[in-house]
Design a protein around this motif. Structure first.
Motif, PDB file in Angstrom:
ATOM      1  N   GLY A 199       0.961  -1.199  -0.022  1.00 50.24           N
ATOM      2  CA  GLY A 199       0.192  -0.163  -0.033  1.00 50.24           C
ATOM      3  C   GLY A 199       0.899   1.197  -0.107  1.00 50.24           C
ATOM      4  O   GLY A 199       0.568   2.340  -0.805  1.00 50.24           O
ATOM      5  N   PHE A 200       1.848   1.172   0.708  1.00 46.02           N
ATOM      6  CA  PHE A 200       2.680   2.431   0.675  1.00 46.02           C
ATOM      7  C   PHE A 200       3.293   2.618  -0.424  1.00 46.02           C
ATOM      8  O   PHE A 200       3.662   3.757  -1.241  1.00 46.02           O
ATOM      9  CB  PHE A 200       3.957   2.008   1.844  1.00 46.02           C
ATOM     10  CG  PHE A 200       4.776   3.163   1.822  1.00 46.02           C
ATOM     11  CD1 PHE A 200       4.492   4.479   2.255  1.00 46.02           C
ATOM     12  CD2 PHE A 200       6.320   3.179   1.205  1.00 46.02           C
ATOM     13  CE1 PHE A 200       5.631   5.398   2.388  1.00 46.02           C
ATOM     14  CE2 PHE A 200       7.073   3.989   1.208  1.00 46.02           C
ATOM     15  CZ  PHE A 200       6.674   5.376   1.909  1.00 46.02           C
TER      16      PHE A 200
ATOM     17  N   SER B 248       1.137   3.985  -3.353  1.00 45.35           N
ATOM     18  CA  SER B 248       0.606   5.626  -2.859  1.00 45.35           C
ATOM     19  C   SER B 248       1.693   6.564  -3.314  1.00 45.35           C
ATOM     20  O   SER B 248       1.049   7.686  -3.476  1.00 45.35           O
ATOM     21  CB  SER B 248       0.610   5.726  -1.102  1.00 45.35           C
ATOM     22  OG  SER B 248       1.858   5.579  -0.427  1.00 45.35           O
TER      23      SER B 248
ATOM     24  N   TYR C  44       0.694   7.178  -7.064  1.00 42.79           N
ATOM     25  CA  TYR C  44      -0.462   7.788  -7.012  1.00 42.79           C
ATOM     26  C   TYR C  44      -0.591   9.093  -6.546  1.00 42.79           C
ATOM     27  O   TYR C  44      -1.353  10.046  -7.197  1.00 42.79           O
ATOM     28  CB  TYR C  44      -1.543   6.756  -6.126  1.00 42.79           C
ATOM     29  CG  TYR C  44      -2.763   7.203  -5.770  1.00 42.79           C
ATOM     30  CD1 TYR C  44      -3.816   7.370  -7.030  1.00 42.79           C
ATOM     31  CD2 TYR C  44      -3.201   8.108  -4.681  1.00 42.79           C
ATOM     32  CE1 TYR C  44      -5.152   7.728  -6.938  1.00 42.79           C
ATOM     33  CE2 TYR C  44      -4.568   8.364  -4.669  1.00 42.79           C
ATOM     34  CZ  TYR C  44      -5.457   8.335  -5.646  1.00 42.79           C
ATOM     35  OH  TYR C  44      -6.578   8.861  -5.423  1.00 42.79           O
ATOM     36  N   LEU C  45      -0.038   9.461  -5.443  1.00 46.23           N
ATOM     37  CA  LEU C  45      -0.124  10.833  -4.875  1.00 46.23           C
ATOM     38  C   LEU C  45       0.475  11.868  -5.829  1.00 46.23           C
ATOM     39  O   LEU C  45       0.113  12.888  -6.216  1.00 46.23           O
ATOM     40  CB  LEU C  45       0.544  10.872  -3.470  1.00 46.23           C
ATOM     41  CG  LEU C  45      -0.141  10.184  -2.446  1.00 46.23           C
ATOM     42  CD1 LEU C  45       0.738  10.293  -1.083  1.00 46.23           C
ATOM     43  CD2 LEU C  45      -1.606  11.140  -2.187  1.00 46.23           C
TER      44      LEU C  45
ATOM     45  N   ALA D  82      -6.172  13.437  -2.137  1.00 43.14           N
ATOM     46  CA  ALA D  82      -5.948  12.198  -3.087  1.00 43.14           C
ATOM     47  C   ALA D  82      -6.699  10.914  -2.444  1.00 43.14           C
ATOM     48  O   ALA D  82      -7.107  10.094  -2.916  1.00 43.14           O
ATOM     49  CB  ALA D  82      -4.380  11.959  -3.227  1.00 43.14           C
ATOM     50  N   ILE D  83      -6.498  10.900  -0.794  1.00 41.95           N
ATOM     51  CA  ILE D  83      -6.773   9.828  -0.312  1.00 41.95           C
ATOM     52  C   ILE D  83      -8.248   9.588  -0.397  1.00 41.95           C
ATOM     53  O   ILE D  83      -8.827   8.566  -0.334  1.00 41.95           O
ATOM     54  CB  ILE D  83      -6.414   9.750   1.212  1.00 41.95           C
ATOM     55  CG1 ILE D  83      -6.332   8.438   1.818  1.00 41.95           C
ATOM     56  CG2 ILE D  83      -6.958  10.490   1.993  1.00 41.95           C
ATOM     57  CD1 ILE D  83      -5.435   7.208   1.287  1.00 41.95           C
TER      58      ILE D  83
ATOM     59  N   LEU E   6      -9.280   7.737  -3.720  1.00 43.78           N
ATOM     60  CA  LEU E   6      -8.547   6.559  -3.593  1.00 43.78           C
ATOM     61  C   LEU E   6      -9.658   5.450  -2.687  1.00 43.78           C
ATOM     62  O   LEU E   6      -9.739   4.484  -3.127  1.00 43.78           O
ATOM     63  CB  LEU E   6      -7.137   6.398  -3.020  1.00 43.78           C
ATOM     64  CG  LEU E   6      -6.687   4.977  -2.834  1.00 43.78           C
ATOM     65  CD1 LEU E   6      -6.261   4.521  -4.164  1.00 43.78           C
ATOM     66  CD2 LEU E   6      -5.424   5.282  -2.055  1.00 43.78           C
ATOM     67  N   ASN E   7     -10.087   6.094  -1.647  1.00 41.01           N
ATOM     68  CA  ASN E   7     -11.131   5.388  -0.749  1.00 41.01           C
ATOM     69  C   ASN E   7     -12.479   5.386  -1.227  1.00 41.01           C
ATOM     70  O   ASN E   7     -13.327   4.863  -0.642  1.00 41.01           O
ATOM     71  CB  ASN E   7     -10.891   5.986   0.720  1.00 41.01           C
ATOM     72  CG  ASN E   7      -9.787   5.261   1.492  1.00 41.01           C
ATOM     73  OD1 ASN E   7      -9.103   4.129   0.852  1.00 41.01           O
ATOM     74  ND2 ASN E   7      -9.068   6.186   2.082  1.00 41.01           N
TER      75      ASN E   7
ATOM     76  N   TYR F 278     -10.427   2.934  -8.247  1.00 37.17           N
ATOM     77  CA  TYR F 278      -9.249   3.053  -7.209  1.00 37.17           C
ATOM     78  C   TYR F 278      -9.278   2.194  -6.181  1.00 37.17           C
ATOM     79  O   TYR F 278      -8.211   1.684  -5.729  1.00 37.17           O
ATOM     80  CB  TYR F 278      -9.014   4.322  -6.981  1.00 37.17           C
ATOM     81  CG  TYR F 278      -8.694   5.406  -8.254  1.00 37.17           C
ATOM     82  CD1 TYR F 278      -7.755   5.296  -9.144  1.00 37.17           C
ATOM     83  CD2 TYR F 278      -9.723   6.377  -8.378  1.00 37.17           C
ATOM     84  CE1 TYR F 278      -7.500   5.968 -10.108  1.00 37.17           C
ATOM     85  CE2 TYR F 278      -9.493   7.236  -9.828  1.00 37.17           C
ATOM     86  CZ  TYR F 278      -8.348   7.119 -10.372  1.00 37.17           C
ATOM     87  OH  TYR F 278      -8.091   7.738 -11.614  1.00 37.17           O
TER      88      TYR F 278
ATOM     89  N   ASN G 239      -6.464  -0.643  -5.856  1.00 35.95           N
ATOM     90  CA  ASN G 239      -5.408  -0.718  -4.975  1.00 35.95           C
ATOM     91  C   ASN G 239      -5.499  -1.984  -4.183  1.00 35.95           C
ATOM     92  O   ASN G 239      -4.592  -2.442  -3.693  1.00 35.95           O
ATOM     93  CB  ASN G 239      -5.945   0.548  -3.815  1.00 35.95           C
ATOM     94  CG  ASN G 239      -5.021   0.815  -2.993  1.00 35.95           C
ATOM     95  OD1 ASN G 239      -3.831   0.615  -3.107  1.00 35.95           O
ATOM     96  ND2 ASN G 239      -5.435   1.470  -1.788  1.00 35.95           N
TER      97      ASN G 239
ATOM     98  N   LYS H 292      -2.481  -4.974  -3.803  1.00 38.58           N
ATOM     99  CA  LYS H 292      -2.085  -5.174  -2.270  1.00 38.58           C
ATOM    100  C   LYS H 292      -2.244  -6.830  -1.926  1.00 38.58           C
ATOM    101  O   LYS H 292      -1.305  -7.349  -1.486  1.00 38.58           O
ATOM    102  CB  LYS H 292      -2.633  -4.383  -1.181  1.00 38.58           C
ATOM    103  CG  LYS H 292      -2.053  -2.932  -1.009  1.00 38.58           C
ATOM    104  CD  LYS H 292      -2.823  -2.106   0.075  1.00 38.58           C
ATOM    105  CE  LYS H 292      -4.264  -1.907  -0.117  1.00 38.58           C
ATOM    106  NZ  LYS H 292      -4.860  -0.996   0.852  1.00 38.58           N
TER     107      LYS H 292
END
Length: 163
Positions: free
Chosen positions: A32-33, A36, A39-40, A56-57, A60-61, A66, A70, A74
């Motif tokens: 995930g890191f 990110s 993506y960011l 952005a988060i 993503l959520n 996305y 994501n 993972k």
């Protein structure tokens, strides 16, 4: 293997499962890191449309595409962790700690294809509960579906497997 080893029971598998669950969480978080960062960057550069979201988060959520991408990323790496170690040495980190080895029922090592099938039938670890109902053979659901077994190595054999 020249000397057959006994099959692992539920308690030993559970101990290994707990270790490997913690490793899987770490792999999941690391994946995930890693995703990110680009993506960011793409979000900040405007390459990824913000679709009205300020952060952005939030996008993503919230957006199904996305979220799916994501999570798939993972989970792929978590699955890769298990298949890689099963096919390479027959042991994950948790299995090494509990002296367990996954192999074909004839004693030969498993390959990546068998590892992928095992992963599918593991059902996130729930397949191991089958051992509770199969006390005679001590085979989990994934063992039955892939003609594999999990055996308990002696201390010496476990050291040799790690080396």
């Amino acid at each position: 293997m020249s000397k057959p080893f006994p099959r692992a029971g539920f308690r030993r598998r559970l101990g290994s499962y707990i270790y490997d669950f913690l490793m899987a969480v770490a792999v999941y978080m690391l994946a995930g890191f890693i995703v990110s960062v680009p993506y960011l960057y793409l979000f900040d550069q405007g390459i990824i449309d913000s679709q009205g979201y300020a952060h952005a988060i939030d996008l993503l959520n919230s957006h199904w595409f996305y979220v799916t991408l994501n999570e798939a990323w993972k989970l792929f790496w978590v699955g890769f962790f298990f298949v890689y170690f099963w096919a390479k040495a027959g042991q994950t980190i948790g299995m090494r700690a509990w002296r367990l080895l996954v192999q074909h029922q004839d004693g030969s090592p498993i390959n990546k294809a068998t590892g992928c099938k095992r992963l599918l039938f593991t059902l996130l670890g729930l397949g191991n509960f089958w051992v509770l109902f199969d006390r005679k053979n001590k085979l989990s659901l994934q063992d039955r579906m892939t003609d594999t077994e999990v055996v308990v190595l002696s201390v010496e054999a476990n050291r040799a497997a790690m080396g």
